[in-house]
Scaffold this motif. Structure first.
Motif, mmCIF file in Angstrom:
data_model
loop_
_atom_site.group_PDB
_atom_site.id
_atom_site.type_symbol
_atom_site.label_atom_id
_atom_site.label_comp_id
_atom_site.label_asym_id
_atom_site.label_seq_id
_atom_site.Cartn_x
_atom_site.Cartn_y
_atom_site.Cartn_z
ATOM 1 N N ARG A 14 0.996 -1.359 -0.093
ATOM 2 C CA ARG A 14 -0.091 -0.064 0.123
ATOM 3 C C ARG A 14 0.580 1.277 0.266
ATOM 4 N NH1 ARG A 14 -1.828 3.136 3.978
ATOM 5 N NH2 ARG A 14 -1.201 2.044 5.505
ATOM 6 N N ILE A 15 2.069 1.236 0.659
ATOM 7 C CA ILE A 15 2.871 2.321 0.870
ATOM 8 C C ILE A 15 4.134 2.279 -0.042
ATOM 9 C CG2 ILE A 15 4.065 3.910 2.522
ATOM 10 C CD1 ILE A 15 2.125 3.313 4.380
ATOM 11 N N LEU A 16 4.776 1.014 -0.083
ATOM 12 C CA LEU A 16 5.851 1.042 -0.633
ATOM 13 C C LEU A 16 6.170 -0.207 -1.370
ATOM 14 C CD1 LEU A 16 7.819 -1.089 1.289
ATOM 15 C CD2 LEU A 16 7.647 0.568 2.609
ATOM 16 N N GLY A 17 7.116 -0.383 -2.405
ATOM 17 C CA GLY A 17 7.720 -1.591 -3.012
ATOM 18 C C GLY A 17 8.826 -1.807 -2.920
ATOM 19 N N LEU A 18 9.226 -3.054 -3.111
ATOM 20 C CA LEU A 18 10.566 -3.675 -2.988
ATOM 21 C C LEU A 18 11.089 -4.385 -4.282
ATOM 22 C CD1 LEU A 18 13.128 -4.060 -1.154
ATOM 23 C CD2 LEU A 18 12.000 -6.175 -0.383
ATOM 24 N N GLU A 19 12.299 -3.963 -4.605
ATOM 25 C CA GLU A 19 12.968 -4.442 -5.977
ATOM 26 C C GLU A 19 14.140 -5.148 -5.593
ATOM 27 O OE1 GLU A 19 10.771 -1.018 -8.780
ATOM 28 O OE2 GLU A 19 12.923 -1.184 -8.716
ATOM 29 N N ARG A 20 14.500 -6.196 -6.199
ATOM 30 C CA ARG A 20 15.870 -6.745 -6.231
ATOM 31 C C ARG A 20 16.466 -6.354 -7.892
ATOM 32 N NH1 ARG A 20 15.812 -11.892 -4.811
ATOM 33 N NH2 ARG A 20 15.713 -11.319 -2.542
#
Length: 178
Positions: A14-20
Motif C-alpha cells: 500500500r505504501i511501498l514496493g521492494l525490488e531486487r
C-alpha cells in the motif's frame, strides 16, 4: 555509475514496493541491490508564534512514540504544497498563513528512492484534527527555544524533523522568510 541489467519485484504494498536489481559495477563485476520504492512525502515545520507544532505518534518499526513535524505521503499526481496543506490540517487542525519550501531531502539513498519535500510556515488553528483511519497522532506545541535542546538530548530523533527544524531556524536567523 551502476547500471541495472535485471530486476525482480519482491513486494508491492500500500505504501511501498521492494525490488531486487542485478547491477553492473564500475569495474564490470555484478552485484545485487535491493531498492525500496516510495511515492514521496511532505513535512511541515509549523510555527505558532514562538512555538513549534509537532505531532506525537507511535512508530511501529522502532517501537516507540516519537515527536515529529507533521508529515504525510503524497497521493498520485498531488502537488507537494497541496499535500502539505492537507496533511497539516488532517493531523493537527491547523492551516498555514504562509508556506515556504525549505528543501527536498533524500531520506535513505543507500536503499530507498523516498524523497520528502519540507516546508516551513506560520500556522493558525482552524478546526479539530481529522487524521486518516488508523492514524493516531497527537498535536503538541513545544517552545521553539526548547526544540534544539530536545534534538541534542535525543528526545527528537526523526531525520526529517531534525533537518527541517534546524534548516528552518537557520532561515529565520538570516531573515530569509521575512
Amino acid at each position: 555509475m551502476e547500471r541495472s541489467v535485471g530486476e525482480e519485484r519482491i513486494f508491492s504494498g500500500r505504501i511501498l514496493g521492494l525490488e531486487r536489481h542485478t547491477v553492473i559495477l564500475q569495474d564490470g563485476s555484478l552485484a545485487l541491490r535491493e531498492v525500496v520504492r516510495h511515492p514521496g512525502a511532505v513535512a511541515i515545520v509549523a510555527f505558532v508564534s514562538e512555538q513549534l507544532l509537532l505531532v506525537r505518534q507511535f512508530r511501529f518499526p522502532v517501537q516507540k512514540y516519537m515527536l515529529e513535524i507533521p508529515a504525510g505521503k503524497l497521493d498520485a499526481g498531488e502537488r507537494p504544497e497541496d499535500c502539505a496543506r492537507r496533511e497539516l490540517l488532517e493531523e493537527t487542525g491547523y492551516v498555514p498563513r504562509f508556506l515556504h519550501k525549505l528543501i527536498t531531502i533524500e531520506t535513505s539513498p543507500g536503499f530507498s528512492d523516498e524523497i520528502i519535500h519540507i516546508y516551513v510556515g506560520e500556522v493558525e488553528k482552524s478546526q479539530e484534527p481529522c487524521p486518516d483511519e488508523g492514524e493516531f497522532v497527537e498535536p503538541v506545541l513545544v517552545d521553539s527555544k526548547e526544540v534544539v535542546k530536545m534534538i541534542i538530548g535525543g528526545q527528537i530523533t526523526d531525520s526529517k524533523t531534525v533537518s527541517g527544524i534546524l534548516l528552518a531556524f537557520a532561515g529565520r536567523e538570516s531573515d530569509k522568510y521575512d
